[in-house]
Design an enzyme around this catalytic site. Sequence first.
Site, PDB file in Angstrom:
ATOM      1  N   LYS A 176       0.519  -5.156 -10.764  1.00  0.00           N
ATOM      2  CA  LYS A 176       0.549  -6.159  -9.654  1.00  0.00           C
ATOM      3  C   LYS A 176      -0.963  -6.442  -9.214  1.00  0.00           C
ATOM      4  CE  LYS A 176       3.184  -3.021  -7.958  1.00  0.00           C
ATOM      5  NZ  LYS A 176       4.219  -2.285  -7.018  1.00  0.00           N
ATOM      6  N   THR A 209       4.174  -7.290   4.904  1.00  0.00           N
ATOM      7  CA  THR A 209       4.223  -6.712   3.437  1.00  0.00           C
ATOM      8  C   THR A 209       4.552  -5.315   3.526  1.00  0.00           C
ATOM      9  OG1 THR A 209       1.875  -5.984   3.464  1.00  0.00           O
ATOM     10  CG2 THR A 209       2.444  -8.444   2.780  1.00  0.00           C
ATOM     11  N   GLY A 211       6.689  -2.571   2.131  1.00  0.00           N
ATOM     12  CA  GLY A 211       7.762  -2.404   1.133  1.00  0.00           C
ATOM     13  C   GLY A 211       7.830  -3.401  -0.036  1.00  0.00           C
ATOM     14  N   THR A 212       6.621  -4.030  -0.155  1.00  0.00           N
ATOM     15  CA  THR A 212       6.680  -4.850  -1.184  1.00  0.00           C
ATOM     16  C   THR A 212       6.832  -4.115  -2.426  1.00  0.00           C
ATOM     17  OG1 THR A 212       4.196  -5.022  -1.134  1.00  0.00           O
ATOM     18  CG2 THR A 212       5.511  -6.643  -0.125  1.00  0.00           C
ATOM     19  N   GLY A 213       6.071  -3.039  -2.718  1.00  0.00           N
ATOM     20  CA  GLY A 213       6.070  -2.424  -4.132  1.00  0.00           C
ATOM     21  C   GLY A 213       7.416  -1.798  -4.368  1.00  0.00           C
ATOM     22  N   CYS A 214       8.172  -1.436  -3.514  1.00  0.00           N
ATOM     23  CA  CYS A 214       9.521  -0.762  -3.680  1.00  0.00           C
ATOM     24  C   CYS A 214      10.230  -1.726  -4.055  1.00  0.00           C
ATOM     25  CB  CYS A 214       9.886   0.065  -2.515  1.00  0.00           C
ATOM     26  SG  CYS A 214       8.965   1.336  -1.723  1.00  0.00           S
TER      27      CYS A 214
END
Length: 268
Positions: A176, A209, A211-214
Amino acid sequence: MSNTPKALTIAGSDSGGGAGIQADLKTFQELGAYGMSVITAVTAQNTKGVQNIHAIPVEMVVDQLKSIADDLRPEALKTGMLFSAEIIEAVSSLIQEYKWTNVVVDPVMIAKGGAELLKKDAIEALKKHLLPIADILTPNIPEAEQLTGRKIEDKQGREDAAKFLHGLGAKQIVIKGGHLPHENEPVDLYYDGEQLIEFEGKRIETSQTHGTGCTFAAAITAELAVGKSPIEAVETAKAFIQEAISVPLHLGSGHGPTNHWAYRRKYQ
């Protein structure tokens, strides 16, 4: 026999609801997969940060996995915060024993507020045991740097890191690009050992932002569970997280959570 697609998340609980198990289950639901969970750790957490972490005993993690395997085989699964080498080794072993497929690994290491979510001695266990069984690995730039031991500052650095991680066993990698602020727009790089594909997005200046990765990894998992190809799953996940950031909820006084229903309200 039901043909309802099932998605499993193996991760930590976020009491604030923005990341971890809570974000994953919301995302599964939004994309049409029945969500199940194995909790590896409980955090006292809100938008301002992580106040405390309590790891679940490895025996209990194993028992949760066994219960799922005995009755509710998932069509896809993701791992998130695994916290310790012992949990990583147990989870990896059982995923292989049960021959579960569509394994998405989100190598959660550090929270938005800076709290350490993976013990330092667990990084090697992750590389040794989990990466070789990952169908899709979804690190951000800092996580990719930790896993490769290399600084990533540009497009070539991303490509080199993706190839390195593929060499460690992960079948497909999505690095990412949101953590490269000098790039005008965030570009996620997909690599499957042969082709390099860039997924472009629009950079949004916001603190909403958490929790974006989860959420991104969970969206990929849900799409795999419903039968989409890996590239289709990544494409939908990119659109899902773009909408989740674009329509903020403005909750809390720190890094606010993303909006998990924004994608459905726009596209469905």
